[in-house]
Design an enzyme around this catalytic site. Structure first.
Site: not given
Ligand code: GLN
Ligand code: ZN
Length: 757
Positions: A15, A17-18, A436, A697
């Protein structure tokens, strides 16, 4: 016969790239170093394909975030709010479109067809498109000069691009085609001038349900484009389903057509056999599953290839994955922690490339050329098939007995409502949350310590209990009506259950990109799924012991667990769904027996499992609803079943949502509030329902007035007796302060609303 690939995972083996993207965003990696790092990853990805001997290697599929966003950027389609000044958008503008900035909200993000990959939705609006940079050409040049690869540039097809965009009316579709055609033409002409022989144009939209006028548009587009650059050949690529209108598609004036022979329900093959395939075209045969993680059964793939070979000569066949390998993890070779029988049965991107090369070799020189590999592939699949986990007796019996398993509640909804109201006597407009609460760095680090063995089980459990206690106190201080325990013990709503149920395995590095830098590591359902012992009872009961208010038990539903996992391919998906459902039913019953009177079974992924073809919707919805009901139907009338869904377009699946028969449903609405509520003007819904009253969000705290107007709007079409007040979705990504402030405003707005209604 040649081998070809359609796209490669961007993220890198570890990962990287992440990590590069996130370091750049955090200001820890300078722009120049960032470009250097991404180039290194890009070249490594190409090399992985070159070294394995793939003949046709795609270039230009690599991205700094998302390939649809790249296409918009390439045409200068940047909405005004990003203060774009022309040219190819710089990184600031590019990432503002993807992620938002201080001044401008991000572009919308949505699912790429029926996958779990999300793309950035282009906004067309008033902007005049122009070619800002020929990305495919740059990619071609780079691969050639750096690695000597004559790659095949990949483009998102014009029609797919437009159909996935927003900001135009149906009448403006044709004018938009006219606007983009010259630009696509220019891209192709420049590639032609460079001497590029072939281009891959992805038109997955052709595998969805199409109307006659769609085909007219597509024909017009490709007639024009083949004329624009007559020296370049177009490989029109489809995937994820059979093409609608096979005959029309294969007679489009292009030089090759790519078809998915894995996810087509056999229809592409039938069409090829029945209608043949044009003699002047290349057929891209999508043979290896580009979405699943299982090794191919090479012999059956060869048989398929042979059948196709009866209609298409070998020199016109390209052996391909069914779709871009973007949707599978990078390398199964790294998964040394898995049981050998399972590991041996896996093929991720690297292994799939090897399979493509093998099949091509056999296609060229006969099966004898890969005799030993055929035997190995057979053996590894058989070994897994014979493992006891694949056929658990008790599970088999329950499935055989499915028809007699209860799949509806004993009491009618009205009777249940009465019994439940008596039990809790909730006020009008009850307030609750979706499950949550913030997963703070502290919680994550505690879990890590526990996983590493630095913390004992009891230490970790005590820590989780503290968190639960803290948030029970917060909820009572805020005056919410229905509490939750907060899900602190879960890092992921599917993985948590998968780890506790039999039949699941977890990779160390099986990451796939979900959106932007966000990667997911789906569990692997490799065996029969079975409940072993209660999974959520201890935490829920502990939370309930701290308060008089009802605490909702919190489970992930069968369809979501299924849709967010890699699933065994030897059984129909619906059977796996029923296995999960019956296991969850055991958990529901355990919660009820422990005195928990409200149980929420989340199905955020219900809608995303919908097949691409309309005509298959009802079959899917029938078994999905049945699975949900199997898990929730054995409880008493007075036990209240909740469910929750995300980004749900309501109107087209309302009957199924009703059929789930949950006593209360909460739906994420913030991004399309008006629209969703509007759909209740046409459709009645008579059970409990909560339409998210603020957007979780965003870190922004909604005001009491804003929340109040959301409530008012909803109550114009829903009755106060049925309406619940809750945020949009779970709060795990939010900070403590934001969460408390928002919930406080939510409660205040509710109190004001109670006076009014
Ligand atoms: N109960 C889950 C949570 O609150 C639901 C998450 C979801 O809908 N994706 O996090
Ligand atoms: Zn949600």
């Amino acid at each position: 016969m040649r081998s070809g690939n359609l796209g490669y995972p961007r993220i890198g083996k570890d990962r990287e790239w992440k990590k590069a993207l996130e370091s750049y965003w955090a200001g820890k990696l300078g722009e120049q170093d960032f470009h250097t790092e991404l180039k290194a990853i890009r070249l490594r990805n190409l090399k992985a394909q070159q070294e394995r001997g793939i003949d046709v290697i795609p270039v230009g599929d690599f991205t700094y975030y998302d390939h649809v966003l790249d296409t918009a950027a390439m045409f200068g389609l940047v909405p005004e709010r990003f203060h774009y000044e022309g040219g190819y958008p710089n990184l600031t503008v590019y990432y503002a479109m993807a992620r938002g900035s201080r001044e401008a909200t991000a572009c919308e993000m949505t699912k790429w067809f029926n996958t779990n990959y999300h793309y950035i939705v282009p906004e067309l609006g008033e902007i005049e498109p122009k070619l800002t940079r020929n990305r495919p050409l740059d990619a071609f040049r780079e691969a050639k000069s750096e690695l000597g690869i004559e790659g095949r540039p990949v483009l998102v097809g014009l029609y797919t691009f437009l159909k996935l965009s927003k900001g135009y009316t149906p009448e403006q579709l044709a004018p938009w085609i006219d606007r983009l055609l010259p630009l696509y033409g220019q891209v192709l002409r420049e590639l032609e001038a460079e001497g590029v022989p072939w281009v891959q144009i992805d038109e997955p939209i052709l595998a969805t349900t199409l109307a006659a006028e769609d085909l007219t548009h597509v024909a017009r587009i490709y007639e024009r484009l083949t004329k624009e650059a007559p020296g370049i050949k177009l490989q029109l690529q489809t995937y994820f389903e059979a093409v609608d209108h096979y005959e029309a598609v294969v007679s489009l004036p292009v030089h090759g057509i790519g078809l998915d022979f894995v996810h087509d329900g056999g229809r592409n093959l039938q069409a090829v056999s029945k209608h043949g395939f044009p003699e002047d075209k290349v057929l891209g045969v999508g043979l290896i599953d580009g979405r699943g993680i299982w090794k191919a059964e090479l012999q059956s793939k060869l048989d398929l290839l042979q059948t196709i070979g009866e209609a298409v000569s070998a020199d016109r066949i390209l052996v391909q994955p069914s779709n871009s390998l973007l949707h599978v993890p990078v390398s199964a070779a790294q998964e040394s922690g898995l049981e050998p029988t399972l590991r041996e049965a896996l093929a991720f991107a690297e292994e799939k490339l090897e399979e493509l090369v093998l099949l091509t070799k056999a296609g060229q020189s006969g099966a004898g050329a890969i005799a030993s590999e055929l035997a190995v592939s057979k053996r590894s699949r058989e070994a897994l098939q014979q493992s006891p986990s694949r056929a658990r007796k008790h599970v088999g019996q329950r499935i055989a007995d499915l028809a007699s398993q209860p799949s509806s509640r004993s009491g009618h909804a009205d009777v249940r409502r009465e019994a439940q109201q008596q039990r809790w006597n909730l006020p009008l407009l009850p307030t609750t949350t979706i499950g949550s609460f913030p997963q703070t760095p502290e919680i994550r680090s505690a879990r890590l310590k526990w996983r590493k063995g630095e913390w004992s089980d009891s230490q970790y459990e005590a820590f989780i209990k503290e968190q639960i206690k803290l948030w029970i106190d917060v909820q009572s201080e805020l005056g919410l009506d229905v509490f939750v325990h907060g899900e602190f013990e879960r890092n992921d709503m599917v993985e948590f259950f998968g780890e506790k149920l039999d039949g699941f395995a977890f990779t160390a590095n099986g990451w796939v990109q979900s959106y932007g830098s966000r990667c997911v590591k789906p569990p692997i359902i490799y065996g029969d799924v079975e409940f072993t012992s209660p999974m959520t009872v201890a935490e829920t009961v502990y939370a309930q012991s701290l308060t008089e208010a009802p605490v909702k038990g919190m489970l992930t539903g069968p369809i979501t667990i299924l849709n967010w996992s890699f699933v065994r391919d030897d059984k129909p998906r619906e059977e796996v769904a029923y296995q999960i459902a019956l296991s969850l039913r055991d958990e529901v019953e355990a919660l009820e027996a422990a005195g928990i009177g409200m149980i929420q079974v989340d199905e955020p992924a219900m809608r995303e499992g919908l097949p691409l073809k309309r005509e298959q919707w009802s079959h899917y919805l029938d078994w999905a609803v049945r699975a949900f009901r199997l898990s929730t139907s054995t409880v008493k009338d007075e036990t209240q079943i909740h469910t929750h869904m995300c980004y749900c377009e309501f109107h087209d699946i309302i009957d199924s949502i009703r059929a789930m028969d949950a006593d209360v449903i909460s739906i994420e609405t913030s991004r399309s509030h008006g629209e969703l509520i509007g759909s209740f003007e046409e459709h009645t819904y008579d059970k409990g329902i909560g339409l998210g009253v603020y957007d979780i969000h965003s870190p922004r705290v909604s005001t009491v007035e804003e929340i109040g107007s959301m409530i008012d709007r909803a109550l114009r079409v829903l009755s106060p007796e049925q309406f619940w007040i809750n945020p949009d979705c779970g709060l795990k990504t939010r900070k403590y302060e934001e969460t408390v402030a928002s919930l406080r405003n939510m409660v205040l707005a509710t109190e004001q609303a109670r006076e009014k209604y």
